[in-house]
Design a protein around this motif. Sequence first.
Motif, short mmCIF file in Angstrom:
data_model
loop_
_atom_site.label_atom_id
_atom_site.label_comp_id
_atom_site.label_asym_id
_atom_site.label_seq_id
_atom_site.Cartn_x
_atom_site.Cartn_y
_atom_site.Cartn_z
N GLY A 139 -0.28 12.50 8.94
CA GLY A 139 -1.30 11.47 8.89
C GLY A 139 -1.54 10.96 7.49
N LEU A 140 -2.19 9.79 7.39
CA LEU A 140 -2.43 9.16 6.10
C LEU A 140 -3.34 9.99 5.19
N GLU A 141 -4.23 10.80 5.79
CA GLU A 141 -5.18 11.54 4.98
C GLU A 141 -4.50 12.56 4.07
N LEU A 142 -3.24 12.90 4.38
CA LEU A 142 -2.52 13.88 3.55
C LEU A 142 -1.36 13.24 2.79
N LYS A 143 -1.43 11.94 2.57
CA LYS A 143 -0.32 11.27 1.89
C LYS A 143 -0.15 11.72 0.44
N GLU A 144 -1.19 12.32 -0.14
CA GLU A 144 -1.06 12.80 -1.51
C GLU A 144 -0.04 13.92 -1.62
N LEU A 145 0.28 14.55 -0.50
CA LEU A 145 1.31 15.60 -0.53
C LEU A 145 2.68 15.06 -0.91
N THR A 146 2.84 13.75 -0.86
CA THR A 146 4.13 13.18 -1.28
C THR A 146 4.33 13.31 -2.78
N ALA A 147 3.23 13.49 -3.53
CA ALA A 147 3.29 13.61 -5.00
C ALA A 147 3.82 12.35 -5.66
N LEU A 148 3.68 11.21 -4.98
CA LEU A 148 4.12 9.94 -5.55
C LEU A 148 2.98 9.34 -6.36
N SER A 149 3.33 8.57 -7.35
CA SER A 149 2.32 7.91 -8.17
C SER A 149 1.56 6.88 -7.34
N PRO A 150 0.31 6.62 -7.70
CA PRO A 150 -0.46 5.62 -6.94
C PRO A 150 0.23 4.27 -6.86
N GLU A 151 0.85 3.85 -7.95
CA GLU A 151 1.56 2.56 -7.93
C GLU A 151 2.71 2.58 -6.94
N LEU A 152 3.49 3.68 -6.93
CA LEU A 152 4.61 3.76 -6.00
C LEU A 152 4.12 3.88 -4.56
N VAL A 153 3.01 4.56 -4.36
CA VAL A 153 2.44 4.66 -3.01
C VAL A 153 2.08 3.28 -2.49
N ARG A 154 1.43 2.46 -3.36
CA ARG A 154 1.08 1.10 -2.93
C ARG A 154 2.34 0.28 -2.59
N LYS A 155 3.36 0.44 -3.40
CA LYS A 155 4.60 -0.29 -3.14
C LYS A 155 5.23 0.16 -1.83
N ILE A 156 5.29 1.47 -1.62
CA ILE A 156 5.88 2.00 -0.38
C ILE A 156 5.06 1.58 0.83
N GLN A 157 3.73 1.56 0.69
CA GLN A 157 2.89 1.15 1.81
C GLN A 157 3.15 -0.30 2.20
N ARG A 158 3.37 -1.16 1.17
CA ARG A 158 3.70 -2.56 1.48
C ARG A 158 5.02 -2.66 2.23
N VAL A 159 5.97 -1.84 1.84
CA VAL A 159 7.26 -1.83 2.53
C VAL A 159 7.08 -1.39 3.98
N ILE A 160 6.31 -0.31 4.19
CA ILE A 160 6.10 0.20 5.56
C ILE A 160 5.35 -0.83 6.40
N ASP A 161 4.33 -1.49 5.81
CA ASP A 161 3.61 -2.52 6.56
C ASP A 161 4.56 -3.64 6.97
N HIS A 162 5.44 -3.99 6.09
CA HIS A 162 6.41 -5.04 6.41
C HIS A 162 7.35 -4.59 7.54
N LEU A 163 7.81 -3.37 7.47
CA LEU A 163 8.74 -2.89 8.48
C LEU A 163 8.06 -2.67 9.83
N ARG A 164 6.78 -2.37 9.84
CA ARG A 164 6.07 -2.07 11.08
C ARG A 164 5.30 -3.25 11.64
N SER A 165 5.34 -4.37 10.95
CA SER A 165 4.50 -5.51 11.38
C SER A 165 4.83 -5.94 12.80
N GLU A 166 6.10 -6.01 13.13
CA GLU A 166 6.49 -6.43 14.47
C GLU A 166 6.08 -5.39 15.51
N GLU A 167 6.27 -4.13 15.21
CA GLU A 167 5.88 -3.06 16.14
C GLU A 167 4.38 -3.10 16.40
N ILE A 168 3.58 -3.26 15.34
CA ILE A 168 2.12 -3.28 15.50
C ILE A 168 1.69 -4.47 16.35
#
Length: 614
Positions: A190-219
């Motif tokens: 779940g999203l509440e434990l995303k800090e376990l990825t140990a990714l920087s906040p900037e990279l997390v935001r970038k990855i989230q934008r990518v995931i939102d783009h990839l999941r937009s059609e599914e949603i």
Amino acid sequence: MSLSSTKKLTDPHRQAPGRASKAAGEPNSTPKTNGKNNNHLPERYIVKSSDNDRVLICLEAPSLNVHVEAGLSISGSMVRKSPPGTIFLDGVAQSAPFMDHERQIYNLDHHEGCVRAFTLATCEQALVMYMKGLDLKGREWNIFANEPDLDTILAIWIILNHDRIGRQEATQRRLLFALVRYEGVVDALGLELKELTALSPELVRKIQRVIDHLRSEEITLKKDGRWADTDYLAHTVSILHKIDQIFFKPQDFEDYQDIEELARIDLTEKRIAAVVEVDMGIYEVEPHLNKLYGGRLGVVFLKKGPGTYTVRLMDLFMPIALEDIYERLNFVDPAVKCRTQANKWGGADDIGGSPRETGTLLTPAEIVQACRDAAKPLSKSQQAYRFAVTAALVSFIALIAYIIGLHWNPGQWLGRPDLSPLVANPKAGFIITLLALTIISLLFTAYCRPWQYGWIAPSGRKWWFILPAVIVAGAAGGVWAPAELLKTTPWHHVIILYGIGMPLVCELLFRSLTHGMLTQNARIQRSDTHWFMSWPNLGSAILYTGFMILLTFGISPEKLSSTPWLLARTLAAAVFFSLALGMTRERSNSLYPAILFHALGAFGAILIIKLILA
């Protein structure tokens, strides 16, 4: 509740209230990480249909077949018995995740039989398997999924692009690993434990934008209630291409060739035959094929146009020659039918092509199947089984004809006491029943491939040399011409029953039906091959000889033992006579010369018996 439905109710990507991603309200555009000219990437993913089965393949990895079927669920016991080269993804297999390296069966899952919080998500498991060096080129693989969520699609993308991932720039590889790690943690915990990825906040935001783009059609589909009616394979293709746009640039595909595989089959454990289509010549495409198939390609057919193919032997050390493949293709191809010497498959020992005049009428699947038949002839047990089935059919036809002949009385059945003596003859009933049952059997077996059963015009001339042997063997007892019946039967009845009727029926039964059934997956002579004894000829001769022994001596052991010399002579003559007619049938590629020769042999035998009786 199914695993897939459970995942729908607890979607780990659902944002908490008031924490929607910044990109969620943006237009459905490609993120900045895509790079430039992303719309010019090749469309490498296609959906192929065959025999009510639809699979997704990547043109660069044609040996990997992806099946995405809604609700697909397989029990743990059946999973372990799956064919080698099977990968189950994210909930298809109702068992704990496992890796069976010996049988090459893998279950990439984090649902059943494991502690979900401690188990990597499916996409991370796929990445780990890739990093550990799983060989995906050494065989054909089937990948099964039951719902194309992002976790599953990322796993599919990694498997299909295993060869290109290793050639990516370090920056792109790190971005891929970050995306897979982030998606894996979010999907499993779940999203509440995303800090376990140990990714920087900037990279997390970038990855989230990518995931939102990839999941937009599914949603959108789920929000509108259309997810259950979605074509999962088409959706998967769309998302795979989006992932390509993120991680690849046009220059990454400078060496890419749009090679479409039309059909493929295993020839040996390490070699395959394939039919491909590409806008290149056979020698130009050869290096690309070697790269594509990793040295597994033994024989390739390059489609150059409708019905036009070039065939190339890629492995000169294979235990099969192109000549054997040409021979099998010429036998099964309706466009050839052994009618001419020119219009056929042929060429050199390493390269050849389809019939030049008409092209081939075979489908790509039939072409590779012919290669397999040439490479793997029937084993002794398979030959025995086919012979037993054929013998059972012939025996059934003969038995029914014998029983009807015993009770043959058409005058009484039709209320016609004045019926012709010829028609009322019990032997006529036997022959008519044999003819009818044989024709019915041929209608069911020979209608699709009449040339296999001899229903084509004769070719060549060398078969005429066999006629003297047929005449001699027929006169020696190779045909059924019972002397006791010839004494009492009118001359014109003898000609119709024993000079025409029996030769026609016997050739239809033994040189057409029997020989044709035994010819399936077997090698026989043609007008342009060397002389040899084929298995179908030998098998039909055995059955014909048994038929002749029963007609001549019946089923009485006393009669068989009382005339050993006559039995031996009939046995030898019938075998020789049948083999000669089988050679005639094969050398002419036609049934008609065999019928003619049988009739001539029967007339010779009848004349000799008539002279002796006179």
